[in-house]
Scaffold this motif. Sequence first.
Motif, short mmCIF file in Angstrom:
data_model
loop_
_atom_site.label_atom_id
_atom_site.label_comp_id
_atom_site.label_asym_id
_atom_site.label_seq_id
_atom_site.Cartn_x
_atom_site.Cartn_y
_atom_site.Cartn_z
N ALA A 35 0.84 -1.20 0.00
CA ALA A 35 0.00 0.00 0.00
C ALA A 35 0.88 1.25 0.00
N VAL A 36 0.45 2.27 -0.75
CA VAL A 36 1.14 3.55 -0.82
C VAL A 36 0.16 4.64 -0.41
N ASP A 51 3.28 -2.65 3.96
CA ASP A 51 2.75 -3.91 3.46
C ASP A 51 1.24 -3.85 3.28
N SER A 52 0.56 -3.19 4.21
CA SER A 52 -0.90 -3.06 4.13
C SER A 52 -1.31 -1.78 4.85
N PHE A 53 -2.51 -1.30 4.56
CA PHE A 53 -3.01 -0.07 5.18
C PHE A 53 -4.29 -0.37 5.94
N PRO A 54 -4.44 0.16 7.17
CA PRO A 54 -3.51 1.05 7.87
C PRO A 54 -2.25 0.34 8.33
N PRO A 55 -1.18 1.12 8.63
CA PRO A 55 0.09 0.52 9.05
C PRO A 55 -0.04 -0.13 10.42
N PRO A 56 0.95 -0.97 10.80
CA PRO A 56 0.91 -1.61 12.11
C PRO A 56 1.11 -0.60 13.24
#
Length: 249
Positions: A142-143, A179-184
Amino acid sequence: MDACLWLSQALPLQIHNAGMTTFLSRRRLLGAAAAAGGIGFLGTAASARAADLPAVGQTITLGMNAFGATLVVDLPPPLPTLNFIGARTLKVTSASPGRIEYATVSAVLEAAHPLFGKITARIPEEDAIGGGVVHVDSGGGAVDSWHQNWRLTFEKCGDMPGPFSFVSAAEGRWEGRMDSFPPPASGMNTDGSPTGGAPYTSLGTIDFRLPATEAPEGDAEGPLVQPLAGSTDIYCRLQDTSINQGTMA
């Protein structure tokens, strides 16, 4: 039978052309099959990540840590270094396959410095501009492209009591890759530096001018009452404002 297993067991393929025999090795065939399999895997991963993006109407709060930002003011070097801590809340306003748009609901960052006291950056009350776009890239990550105006307020300036307030002359812009949204979730080391989360890279400096309703201080002198050298309306600047962001409960 599995295609790769069949290819690994097959004899070299012979193609006759004008009395000549061309041999395609198993290595080339297996390489082509692996490449095709890789494309399919990436496509599947990207589709899965796209499906995981937040839905329209969902709100997300992210903790923010801008560790080591530089404040450019009318002072000799070394320039002040600020460690901002805060949070922003966003609301998803639209969604399409592999892409969402959001508006910033709230955002605030706070730092402290002996010369300026508490320094606060928040969304200007009169400004509704702020938000961003998140899209899934070709690798399935994800950006987040985020843009935001700010109102920057200083508690004091040396012996002069404040507040001293400025607004951004143009939006600050950041890009976060994850890697994915939302961030960790994110945390903080003992020195204040961030852990976890995702890094958002600053795409430029942020210049600050006086609000349209406020006048300069006249003959007063000091790093916040005189424009920067070479400028007529820019009083301070933030640079090196990369921000680590992570999900808050």
